[in-house]
Design a protein around this motif. Structure first.
Motif, mmCIF file in Angstrom:
data_model
loop_
_atom_site.group_PDB
_atom_site.id
_atom_site.type_symbol
_atom_site.label_atom_id
_atom_site.label_comp_id
_atom_site.label_asym_id
_atom_site.label_seq_id
_atom_site.Cartn_x
_atom_site.Cartn_y
_atom_site.Cartn_z
ATOM 1 N N LEU A 101 0.820 -1.201 0.000
ATOM 2 C CA LEU A 101 0.000 0.000 0.000
ATOM 3 C C LEU A 101 0.855 1.252 0.000
ATOM 4 O O LEU A 101 1.837 1.355 0.741
ATOM 5 N N LYS A 102 0.457 2.200 -0.854
ATOM 6 C CA LYS A 102 1.062 3.524 -0.827
ATOM 7 C C LYS A 102 -0.008 4.484 -0.314
ATOM 8 O O LYS A 102 -0.873 4.105 0.454
ATOM 9 N N SER A 103 0.024 5.702 -0.728
ATOM 10 C CA SER A 103 -1.023 6.625 -0.307
ATOM 11 C C SER A 103 -2.347 6.215 -0.943
ATOM 12 O O SER A 103 -2.387 5.732 -2.079
ATOM 13 N N LEU A 104 -3.433 6.380 -0.211
ATOM 14 C CA LEU A 104 -4.739 5.995 -0.725
ATOM 15 C C LEU A 104 -5.804 6.873 -0.118
ATOM 16 O O LEU A 104 -5.600 7.530 0.907
ATOM 17 N N ASN A 105 -6.972 6.864 -0.782
ATOM 18 C CA ASN A 105 -8.063 7.719 -0.345
ATOM 19 C C ASN A 105 -9.335 6.945 -0.006
ATOM 20 O O ASN A 105 -10.087 7.349 0.880
ATOM 21 N N ASN A 106 -9.563 5.842 -0.736
ATOM 22 C CA ASN A 106 -10.814 5.101 -0.568
ATOM 23 C C ASN A 106 -10.563 3.600 -0.572
ATOM 24 O O ASN A 106 -9.731 3.107 -1.339
ATOM 25 N N ILE A 107 -11.311 2.897 0.276
ATOM 26 C CA ILE A 107 -11.306 1.430 0.254
ATOM 27 C C ILE A 107 -12.759 0.963 0.306
ATOM 28 O O ILE A 107 -13.551 1.464 1.106
ATOM 29 N N GLU A 108 -13.097 0.016 -0.555
ATOM 30 C CA GLU A 108 -14.417 -0.599 -0.506
ATOM 31 C C GLU A 108 -14.258 -2.104 -0.355
ATOM 32 O O GLU A 108 -13.540 -2.749 -1.122
ATOM 33 N N PHE A 109 -14.925 -2.646 0.653
ATOM 34 C CA PHE A 109 -14.937 -4.088 0.886
ATOM 35 C C PHE A 109 -16.266 -4.635 0.354
ATOM 36 O O PHE A 109 -17.327 -4.259 0.849
ATOM 37 N N ILE A 110 -16.190 -5.511 -0.622
ATOM 38 C CA ILE A 110 -17.377 -6.084 -1.249
ATOM 39 C C ILE A 110 -17.394 -7.589 -1.005
ATOM 40 O O ILE A 110 -16.407 -8.283 -1.278
ATOM 41 N N TRP A 111 -18.512 -8.058 -0.493
ATOM 42 C CA TRP A 111 -18.656 -9.489 -0.211
ATOM 43 C C TRP A 111 -20.063 -9.900 -0.612
ATOM 44 O O TRP A 111 -21.057 -9.496 0.016
ATOM 45 N N LEU A 112 -20.169 -10.702 -1.679
ATOM 46 C CA LEU A 112 -21.444 -11.177 -2.192
ATOM 47 C C LEU A 112 -21.428 -12.692 -2.175
ATOM 48 O O LEU A 112 -20.566 -13.318 -2.793
ATOM 49 N N LYS A 113 -22.370 -13.308 -1.457
ATOM 50 C CA LYS A 113 -22.347 -14.753 -1.290
ATOM 51 C C LYS A 113 -23.740 -15.259 -0.930
ATOM 52 O O LYS A 113 -24.641 -14.467 -0.656
ATOM 53 N N LYS A 114 -23.888 -16.558 -0.911
ATOM 54 C CA LYS A 114 -25.140 -17.190 -0.512
ATOM 55 C C LYS A 114 -24.922 -17.887 0.826
ATOM 56 O O LYS A 114 -24.289 -18.945 0.891
#
Length: 232
Positions: A101-114
């Protein structure tokens, strides 16, 4: 190495297969490690019982549902000089190990499951992404929580983690293929199909007492519980 397994539900069966179905049944007098795969609300009593019996314990996450009782168990394990390991398995994924990881602004965690539907989305899924946040970015403060959708099987919300915008996007009633990804700005880390077997790796490390930083495991688990309490 002799092992005992408590809990034979969804995760218990998976753990049993990783142990090569070579577990001893209760009362576990002669085992070296107890593996706990029961609902989180039962963890405190079970883990404490076997620490007091001088057994090493491998516990599925979360250790307990609050910081105070989790710290009590960790302190007790240290006092009794037995090992207590909490299974924060995603930090052992090869995809995470390789992440720079370097500099960052946004993180989105996506988890789609049954499914599965045996626990809340907070305990079942959010716990993982909170310890990943701490592991990747260090301890931070959660502010400005904004819920977009919240139900038993869908959880979408945003918050700030220090100066970084975080979005959580979960759906465990998903009819399409299972998807687990992390979006970091314009980059995507796809965790849908493991490149390695982190559960087997963590079990093997415990049984062989090899390359485990128990102090960091405890630190990460406690800091995660602190954050998790904000959403319980």
């Amino acid at each position: 190495m002799k092992t005992g397994l408590i809990g034979y539900g969804y995760w218990g069966k998976i753990i049993d297969s990783k142990l090569k179905n070579n577990t001893i049944v209760s009362p576990f007098d002669d085992v070296d490690w107890i593996f706990v795969a029961t609902p989180p609300k039962t963890h405190y009593d079970i883990v404490k019982e076997y620490i007091l019996k001088n057994k090493n314990v491998f516990c599925e996450k979360p250790l307990t549902l609050d910081y105070k009782s989790s710290k009590e168990l960790i302190d007790l394990a240290n006092e009794k000089k037995v090992h207590l390991y909490i299974d924060n398995l995603f930090i052992l994924r090869d995809e995470i190990k390789k992440l720079k990881l370097k500099s960052l602004n946004n993180i989105e965690f996506i988890w789609l499951k049954k499914g599965p539907y045996n626990d809340t989305l907070v305990n079942d899924l959010l716990y993982h992404d909170l310890y990943l946040l701490i592991h990747l970015l260090g301890v931070g403060k959660i502010t400005n929580v904004h819920y977009i959708e919240k139900s038993d099987n869908i959880l979408i919300f945003t918050f700030n983690y220090n100066n970084i915008k975080i979005k959580i996007n979960y759906n465990r009633d998903w009819s399409d293929k299972k998807t687990k990804i992390i979006k970091i700005d314009n980059n995507i880390i796809d965790l849908s199909v493991p490149q390695n077997d982190p559960l087997q790796e963590s079990i093997d490390m415990c049984l062989n007492k090899n390359n485990i930083d128990f102090e960091y495991n405890h630190y990460l688990s406690l800091e995660t519980i602190k954050l998790l309490e904000l959403f319980l």
